[in-house]
Design an enzyme around this catalytic site. Sequence first.
Site, short mmCIF file in Angstrom:
data_model
loop_
_atom_site.label_atom_id
_atom_site.label_comp_id
_atom_site.label_asym_id
_atom_site.label_seq_id
_atom_site.Cartn_x
_atom_site.Cartn_y
_atom_site.Cartn_z
N HIS A 12 0.83 -1.21 0.00
CA HIS A 12 0.00 0.00 0.00
C HIS A 12 0.86 1.26 0.00
CE1 HIS A 12 -2.37 3.29 1.80
NE2 HIS A 12 -3.35 2.77 1.09
N ARG A 54 28.33 -2.91 -18.68
CA ARG A 54 29.45 -3.41 -17.89
C ARG A 54 29.03 -4.54 -16.95
NH1 ARG A 54 30.52 2.34 -17.01
NH2 ARG A 54 32.31 3.04 -18.24
N ARG A 84 29.87 -6.24 -22.34
CA ARG A 84 31.31 -6.49 -22.27
C ARG A 84 31.60 -7.57 -21.24
NH1 ARG A 84 35.12 -1.69 -20.42
NH2 ARG A 84 34.39 -2.39 -18.36
N GLU A 107 41.47 -1.21 -27.75
CA GLU A 107 42.01 -0.41 -26.65
C GLU A 107 43.51 -0.63 -26.45
OE1 GLU A 107 39.71 -1.58 -23.25
OE2 GLU A 107 39.78 -3.68 -23.81
N GLY A 123 37.92 1.66 -26.79
CA GLY A 123 38.02 2.04 -25.38
C GLY A 123 39.06 3.13 -25.27
N SER A 124 38.63 4.38 -25.32
CA SER A 124 39.58 5.48 -25.47
C SER A 124 40.47 5.66 -24.24
CB SER A 124 38.84 6.78 -25.78
OG SER A 124 37.91 7.10 -24.76
N ASN A 125 40.00 5.28 -23.05
CA ASN A 125 40.82 5.43 -21.85
C ASN A 125 42.06 4.54 -21.92
OD1 ASN A 125 39.09 7.27 -20.73
ND2 ASN A 125 37.99 5.77 -19.49
N ASP A 126 41.85 3.24 -22.14
CA ASP A 126 42.98 2.32 -22.20
C ASP A 126 43.84 2.58 -23.42
OD1 ASP A 126 42.87 0.85 -19.87
OD2 ASP A 126 41.43 -0.60 -20.65
N CYS A 177 33.31 3.77 -26.79
CA CYS A 177 32.60 3.74 -25.50
C CYS A 177 33.50 4.24 -24.37
CB CYS A 177 32.08 2.33 -25.19
SG CYS A 177 33.36 1.05 -25.21
#
Length: 758
Positions: free
Chosen positions: A408, A497, A545, A645, A666-669, A716
């Site tokens: 409720h 992820r 992934r 990556e 994977g632009s960071n790695d 990504c």
Amino acid sequence: MEASTFIRWVADVSSDDTGAVGGKSANLGELADLDVPVLPGFTTTADAYDYYVERTGIGEEIESELAGVDADDVADLQQRGERVRSLISDAAMPAELESAIVEQYEELGDRLEIDDPEVAVRSSATAEDLPDASFAGQQETFLNVSGTTELLESIKHCFASLFTDRAIVYRENNDFDHLEVKLACTVQKMGRADLASSGVLFTLDPDTGFDEVVVVEAAYGFGEPVVQGVVDPDRYVVFKPTNGIVEKELGGKTQRMVRRNGGTKLESVPEDERGEFALPDDRIRELATYATRIEDHFGVPQDIEWLVDGDLEELFVVQARPETVHGAAEGNVLRTYSLEESDEEILDGIAIGNAVASGRVRVLEDYREMDRVEDGEVLVTEMTDPDWVPVMKRASAIVTDRGGKTSHAAIVSRELGIPAIVRTGGATQTLSNGDSVTVDCSTDVGRVYEGELEYEVREEEVDDLPETDTAVKLILGDPARAFALADLPVDGVGLAREEFIVTSHVGFHPLELLERGEEERFVDALRTGIAKIGAAFYPDDVRFRLSDFKTDEYRNLEGGWKYEPEEANPMIGWRGAARYYDEEFRDAFRLECEALRRVREDVGLDNVTVMVPFCRTPEEGERVLELMDEYGLPPDEMDVYVMAELPSNIVLADRFAELFDGFSIGSNDLTQLTLGVDRNSEQLAPLFDETDESVTRSISSLIEEAHRHDRPVGICGDAPSTIPEYVDFLLEADIDSISVSPDVAVETLLTVAELEHA
């Protein structure tokens, strides 16, 4: 008057008869025509109610009692309501109406081949269950009614319940004339849910309005404790397009309501039964099938009550009415709440409402204390029932010890647009009157924090946005947000992820669970999380992934220290593809594949595809694809992307393109490995630059080579979300898709559209 003026068989009425028999009875008649199982029974009519009021001569007294009633004066409201209910309940049933009811009851007994059959008597008001007028539990229901004397008394009490305090307040607030609303009584065979199970369901997610699922709550015994929040029910989520079960959450189910000595009572559920689901999978799917059929017929989302009759071992729909919170909503505005500061978390529970609110605490033990609640306070109580409605609308938020997502407190909070946290376990003991708190329901875990914290509310119109040639997708890790984000005008999910699901919903290293013989715990949690994201964005592609934990992150999971080496630089250590085929880890990888197989085959979400991270060489890619095939995920039956990556992915793009169906940058790695900069290093932070020419040339080179092999490329990483000019670069490089965090999805889409048409 003829008996038919007062009584109708449920199977003989339809929506055309709503004015005569009320929304509840009319809907039941509609269901019978849809081949939806409905318990046999009859209904009194609005004419019967009018006849009762007229012949007993109580109409003028009712009108006099309610003249000038102030819905905000709780004490006066309670006194007037009690006097009106007594007037109706104490009057003598007119002989002609009594005769018609008794005759029909005896006919029901003949049809059931039972003398004095036990029935349920449910109220059906002529202004309830309409698309724009509904409220949880305004009138009463009487169970286990047997014999004509008890039936007649129950019908009178049903008539009286048209004037419960909450019903009076509702009509006052919605400008209904008290004497123009009539009440019918639905009398049906008593379903023996006490020998089986019962519950409620919605044909959409009641928190987010996501309309591609059926959400079911179930417990043992009669359903009233589920609605009232007395028991913690099981919760099941079914995806409509495939009728696949997305989620099964086991509730506590410590008590059940059963028949005892002609009435009902709560009893404890044995420990072994609490650990079992109240419904098997085939029943869950059967319920979802009926629910979808009902929704399709009425054309609006539905709020449905159901039961399993333990005697007959059959499922029955007891009631269907329009869901009015999301079903009546207009426009398409995505409203996102987020805290801008933090403080000590006091307690948590199940979040209702996807919002944030703050205020001073007001703890109540009983609804009769409701006059103590001031506007804007946070109402804290063990649980609520319909008697609490007049005060709930004053609160800025509601926190209860008990209850589920369809209790409720949850239902009414949604209708009122108030955030609530239910099933906290001990809010009434933990919180004290006058405490300043913030109630955060922005995720599926509701949290109460000390103090009135600052929070942001973002509203985004998601209608009539421009089309883009370049796909804009989401990066998403938290499955709990998926349904709330489903209306975003994106082209699916470019990166889902696994790590968030494992850390938040498992907490154990997969090899630890394998050693304990609890591998199903890992598989089910992963299957559920992936399925929720896949269902939210179906039929658009959702790229999942595979696990990309580093060794230090795996060590932080329960039991992880037993299986993980200590590495000097985990960022370039034992991670990604190298783990999957390693003899020390491949059994854990098998669990990932099994979860994905169930998502695609059992739930039917073939839009979920796979992405392989940190794949150093084409040979490594071949080994992973072979292992996926061995573990039930044939690569030739689904798209499998590879993360781009590492510099090797760029240099050997032609060979990776022969193995995989596409690339996701994977632009960071890629940046850290191209520049040799640890992205976690504070000292080197100024050197970490995703716009560096070495990185952008690598990306352009990859896209060119991939397109030469007819392979799509997406990105990504964080760059498109955090660096505005990066989108311009990616479009010039002819990227196929850009994945960003949800908070900038609309902004990115508009940017892409503007640049494409520049």
